[in-house]
Design an enzyme around this catalytic site. Structure first.
Site: not given
Ligand SMILES: *[C@@H]1O[C@H](CO)[C@@H](O)[C@H](O)[C@H]1NC(C)=O
Ligand SMILES: *[C@@H]1O[C@H](CO)[C@@H](O)[C@H](O)[C@H]1NC(C)=O
Ligand SMILES: CC(=O)N[C@H]1CO[C@H](CO)[C@@H](O)[C@@H]1O
Length: 406
Positions: A193, A346, A376
């Site tokens: 991320s 995601d 995610h």
């Protein structure tokens, strides 16, 4: 007696407060759709829990009891992990930056690979502790020395402190690798991320340094790489699924940059992007660049009305440290071998797809794995046994295989 009544009253108020938060959170999470991930009810539960904690955090913040990010941070840190007996784990400082280093105890004939990991969490959450299980598995399974970087967090520490800390820690590791039994020519940077953003920004900024060894490879796990277009197919389709809804992502981005969250609507609409920039970046960021199979049900959004004040306020989002996808071709083309992991569920899926395309167009060797049932943040559940998800282990296996190739 009076004390007893006072305590009962306080307990009653607290209970009512919690109940209220609980009911409100449940109401919100029923409105969100459950995607076709592996083990959807488990994800729904986590989503419910997260929404509840976020609501509680908002309420406590409004009452002036504690800042919103404090409670979410506690949650994101997870539970303390056992220390594996196969690893020697030490807390050190690389320059000014706190790091935790994981060294396999088994003897090795030659110097090992090094992996420097930047945890995710929007630059505000996550820590060395939140990624303890990930780092231990990474070190054991790939037989590498892993360094987890405890960069300083926003909002206490203003952007781009996070990037600068990551860069400083990396320089230090590249320079002192041999002290830790690491081959300085086999150092890989890795991040999930926002950690992926810091990883690739670090590779970009250090690429021309001749005083330090070259970074050998980068691993980007569902990275965030741009905030120019928030209307790509994955933004649109998965706007309200998984743990990271589109609104949550934008409000976290604003909090990270210490901006007013009331700008969320304008950013989502794209009012921060002037027409000239939209045209300039069209060749890198556009739904046309996303493969057809990822675009079912995509509807082109209404043209955004540009608002100069919003652009002025959001200037940082056009810096390559913040949006590394906006780097020029000569920078992208000098990046090391890359492993990109994208997840189907995601909002940031298309960030990963577009970055992959840019790297490939500039002749960088890319290994790409798409996790069909992943969402995610799934990697953060790794090592929690029945509370984890199979796709977390899949991601771990892919990155271990990639690392073993160096
Ligand atoms: C990074 O390292 C440089 C040189 O060692 C130092 O001057 C600077 O203060 C460091 N920056 C941070 C953010 O730690
Ligand atoms: C590295 O050097 C090349 C060639 O001079 C240049 O085009 C590129 O922009 C430089 N990269 C960075 C990050 O400065
Ligand atoms: C909940 C939801 O809509 N999930 C979707 C996310 O996007 C992919 C395709 O882009 C769909 O397959 C999912 O169903």
């Amino acid at each position: 007696m009076e004390l007893f009544y006072a305590l009962t009253l306080i307990a009653g108020i607290l209970l009512a407060f919690l109940l209220w938060v609980l009911i409100e959170a449940s109401y919100h999470s029923f409105k969100t759709k459950t995607p076709e991930v592996d083990q959807p009810s488990k994800l729904s539960f986590y989503n419910w829990l997260f929404t509840m904690i976020e609501n509680l955090a908002n309420k406590l913040a409004r009452l002036g009891i504690c800042k919103k990010h404090i409670l979410i941070r506690m949650f994101s840190n997870g539970l303390i992990a056992w220390k594996s007996s196969e690893l020697l784990i030490k807390d050190l400082h690389f320059g000014e930056v706190p790091v935790r280093i994981y060294l396999p105890r088994s003897p090795s004939a030659s110097k090992r690979r090094g992996v420097i990991l930047f945890h995710g969490g929007c630059g505000m959450y996550g820590s060395i502790r939140s990624h303890e299980r990930i780092c231990q598995q990474l070190a054991k399974k790939s037989d590498s020395v892993v360094v987890s970087v405890g960069y300083r967090l926003s909002p206490e520490h203003r952007y781009p402190t996070q990037s600068l800390d990551c860069i400083n820690a990396t320089i230090h590791f590249l320079k002192t690798a041999e002290n830790h039994g690491v081959d300085p020519d086999r150092i890989i940077v890795c991040g999930d991320s926002a950690g992926g953003t810091f990883a690739t920004a670090t590779c970009q900024e250090l690429q021309n340094r001749t005083d330090i060894p070259k970074i050998r490879a980068q691993i980007l796990i569902y990275p965030f790489v741009q905030a120019v277009n928030l209307n790509l197919p994955s933004h649109q389709k998965n706007a309200s699924s998984g743990l990271l809804s589109l609104e949550r992502m934008v409000s976290f981005t604003l909090m990270y940059l210490r901006k007013d969250c009331s700008l969320t609507g304008d950013i989502l609409a794209g009012s921060h992007v002037p027409e000239s920039m939209r045209l300039k970046y069209r060749k890198w960021i556009h739904p046309d660049l996303i493969p057809e199979k990822f675009k079912q049900d995509y509807k082109p959004p209404l043209p955004a009305s540009y608002i100069p004040q919003v652009h002025e306020e959001m200037k940082e989002t056009f810096e390559t440290r913040f949006s590394p996808l906006l780097a020029e071709d000569d920078v992208i083309g000098r990046l090391p071998d890359t492993c990109i992991i994208t997840c189907e569920h995601d909002v940031l899926r298309d960030d990963g797809l577009l970055y992959k395309k840019r790297l490939e167009d500039n002749n960088v060797k890319v290994t790409w794995h798409h996790i069909e049932d992943g969402f995610h943040g799934v990697l953060c559940f790794l090592g929690y046994g029945i509370f984890s998800f199979p796709s977390a282990s899949k991601i771990m296996d892919h990155i271990v295989n990639f690392i073993k190739g160096f």
